[in-house]
Design a protein around this motif. Structure first.
Motif, PDB file in Angstrom:
ATOM      1  N   ASP A 183      -9.708   1.916  -1.264  1.00 44.31           N
ATOM      2  CA  ASP A 183      -8.987   0.510  -1.019  1.00 44.31           C
ATOM      3  C   ASP A 183      -9.986  -0.202   0.092  1.00 44.31           C
ATOM      4  O   ASP A 183      -9.568  -1.604   0.037  1.00 44.31           O
ATOM      5  CB  ASP A 183      -7.736   1.057  -0.476  1.00 44.31           C
ATOM      6  N   GLY A 212      -2.074   0.041  -3.982  1.00 50.04           N
ATOM      7  CA  GLY A 212      -1.001   1.268  -4.591  1.00 50.04           C
ATOM      8  C   GLY A 212      -0.682   0.945  -6.045  1.00 50.04           C
ATOM      9  O   GLY A 212      -1.096  -0.037  -6.435  1.00 50.04           O
ATOM     10  N   THR A 232      -4.543   6.683 -10.667  1.00 47.02           N
ATOM     11  CA  THR A 232      -3.209   6.940 -10.299  1.00 47.02           C
ATOM     12  C   THR A 232      -2.552   5.548 -10.076  1.00 47.02           C
ATOM     13  O   THR A 232      -1.186   5.551 -10.442  1.00 47.02           O
ATOM     14  CB  THR A 232      -3.379   7.739  -8.790  1.00 47.02           C
ATOM     15  N   ASN A 233      -3.095   4.604  -9.584  1.00 49.36           N
ATOM     16  CA  ASN A 233      -2.585   3.272  -9.412  1.00 49.36           C
ATOM     17  C   ASN A 233      -2.028   2.570 -10.567  1.00 49.36           C
ATOM     18  O   ASN A 233      -0.546   2.462 -10.638  1.00 49.36           O
ATOM     19  CB  ASN A 233      -3.341   2.422  -8.634  1.00 49.36           C
ATOM     20  N   ASP A 289      -6.074   3.892   2.032  1.00 53.15           N
ATOM     21  CA  ASP A 289      -5.139   2.707   2.273  1.00 53.15           C
ATOM     22  C   ASP A 289      -5.259   2.393   3.901  1.00 53.15           C
ATOM     23  O   ASP A 289      -5.201   1.418   4.346  1.00 53.15           O
ATOM     24  CB  ASP A 289      -3.846   2.900   2.070  1.00 53.15           C
ATOM     25  N   GLY A 348       3.436   5.976  -4.185  1.00 52.89           N
ATOM     26  CA  GLY A 348       2.332   6.380  -4.964  1.00 52.89           C
ATOM     27  C   GLY A 348       1.606   7.541  -4.369  1.00 52.89           C
ATOM     28  O   GLY A 348       1.906   8.525  -4.447  1.00 52.89           O
ATOM     29  N   ASN A 349       0.570   7.353  -3.560  1.00 58.07           N
ATOM     30  CA  ASN A 349      -0.075   8.375  -2.977  1.00 58.07           C
ATOM     31  C   ASN A 349       0.510   9.149  -2.073  1.00 58.07           C
ATOM     32  O   ASN A 349       0.493  10.434  -1.769  1.00 58.07           O
ATOM     33  CB  ASN A 349      -1.321   7.733  -1.964  1.00 58.07           C
ATOM     34  N   CYS A 376       0.619  -1.194  -0.016  1.00 56.09           N
ATOM     35  CA  CYS A 376       0.006  -0.125  -0.072  1.00 56.09           C
ATOM     36  C   CYS A 376       1.008   1.429  -0.036  1.00 56.09           C
ATOM     37  O   CYS A 376       2.096   1.263   0.236  1.00 56.09           O
ATOM     38  CB  CYS A 376      -0.858  -0.077   1.364  1.00 56.09           C
ATOM     39  N   ASP A 377       0.374   2.443  -0.140  1.00 57.88           N
ATOM     40  CA  ASP A 377       0.888   3.717  -0.047  1.00 57.88           C
ATOM     41  C   ASP A 377      -0.064   4.700   0.917  1.00 57.88           C
ATOM     42  O   ASP A 377      -0.642   5.543   0.375  1.00 57.88           O
ATOM     43  CB  ASP A 377       0.703   4.283  -1.382  1.00 57.88           C
ATOM     44  N   SER A 402       7.457   6.632  -0.676  1.00 63.50           N
ATOM     45  CA  SER A 402       7.713   5.361  -0.049  1.00 63.50           C
ATOM     46  C   SER A 402       8.309   5.657   1.622  1.00 63.50           C
ATOM     47  O   SER A 402       7.374   4.669   2.588  1.00 63.50           O
ATOM     48  CB  SER A 402       8.515   4.467  -0.771  1.00 63.50           C
ATOM     49  N   GLY A 450       4.939   6.998   3.216  1.00 65.02           N
ATOM     50  CA  GLY A 450       3.991   5.907   3.606  1.00 65.02           C
ATOM     51  C   GLY A 450       4.414   4.772   4.822  1.00 65.02           C
ATOM     52  O   GLY A 450       3.464   4.188   5.588  1.00 65.02           O
TER      53      GLY A 450
END
Length: 325
Positions: free
Chosen positions: A250, A137, A175-176, A21, A44-45, A8-9, A48, A51
């Motif tokens: 998510d 993500g 986005t993903n 997420d 992503g969101n 995930c992000d 790293s 997150g």
């Protein structure tokens, strides 16, 4: 008991970052039928490292010991700069950062030396047929793991993915998949059992302020985390997307794995456009036999079980039950 890895992000507590997420993580943690065995983080969101800090902060608040691994900092090929500018700075451009003024940001944590792709590949291959990989993500970590551990596609029980958009008027790509199209194609066509939860169905979810107040009413650490971190995003979503609340993309992936009555699904072949231009990163789907196959050429894509409709009331009830536990 379903054993899962969540890749995930997450952005809970981060100014301007989506929080779905974190809601999926909360649903997994609060559901007795889920054994959360590992969390892996992808850019992503949020970046790293950000997150990673979010996931570690959540586990610290809950006093849980779940291994967390930091993964890819950027996509396999897609330039990261346009995405990072949009994802990290849009909140400042819209002058809405004040929504987060009372939210505590996650503190910094030191990531382990082992990369997320190696950690997930190792665990899945050591437990063939036992682990479900929840990928919510961009799919960079998963693609790298499949490259390094070719047996993983057969060893994983299922890969449940949030990503793709097929027929929403105001989206060409999501986005993903858009952030790493090469990774999306590699995972969708790897031959594993794939469940895909596209934006076509997740944009039929909705969480309002009244819903949030109800599902976070129990005085539990998990409910307090969700209430604190979702309120600013909910306000931001209402302001920028002109919605009555916010989508909870998510969380639907996790809910489907717990109770398939929450949605309906059908099988399609799915692929992602890689060519440069406006549609790079766009996902598309089809069924066989094609009614028009003239000049189609060699068919591409991987078979996936694609969610189509959602029972939003059931989804919210599942969240309420998980946060109360």
């Amino acid at each position: 008991m379903k054993r899962v890895i969540i890749d995930c992000d997450p952005g809970n507590g981060v100014v301007g970052a989506n929080v779905d997420d974190g809601l999926a993580l909360a649903l997994a943690i609060g559901s007795p039928g889920i054994s959360l065995e590992m969390i892996t983080i992808v850019a992503g969101n949020t970046p790293s490292q950000t997150g990673f800090n979010v996931a570690k902060a959540l586990l610290a608040r809950l006093e849980l010991d779940v291994p967390v691994y930091k993964g890819a900092d950027r996509a396999l090929a897609e330039p990261p700069q346009p995405w990072r500018e949009a994802l990290d700075n849009r909140v400042w451009h819209t002058q809405l950062a004040h929504f987060w003024q009372n939210v505590r940001p996650p503190r910094a944590y030191q990531a382990p030396d082992e990369e997320a792709a190696d950690a997930m590949g190792r665990l899945i291959c050591a437990n063939p047929g036992k682990i479900t990989l929840v990928a919510i993500g961009p799919l960079t970590n998963v693609a790298l793991a499949l490259e390094r551990y070719p047996q993983m596609a057969e060893a994983v029980q299922e890969i449940a993915i949030m990503g793709g958009v097929f027929a929403l008027d105001d989206f060409i790509k999501d986005t993903n998949f858009g952030l790493d199209p090469e990774a999306a194609r590699r995972v969708l066509t790897c031959g594993a059992c794939i469940t895909l939860v596209p934006m076509d169905v997740t944009t039929r979810t909705m969480l309002t302020h009244a819903d949030l107040q109800r599902i976070t009413a129990p005085d539990t650490p998990l409910a307090r985390f969700v209430g604190e971190t979702l309120r600013p995003w909910l306000d931001y979503s209402m302001q920028t997307r002109r919605l009555p609340g916010c989508w909870i993309h998510d969380a639907l992936v996790m809910a489907w794995l717990i109770d398939q009555r929450v949605a309906t699904a059908a099988d399609y072949y799915v692929d992602v456009e890689l060519r440069p231009g406006m549609t790079r990163g766009k996902s598309w789907r089809y069924r066989l036999p094609l009614r028009v196959d003239t000049a189609v050429g060699e068919l591409t894509g991987g078979l996936a079980h694609v969610l189509q409709t959602v029972d939003n009331a059931r989804l919210l009830a599942m969240l309420e039950q998980a946060l109360a536990g």
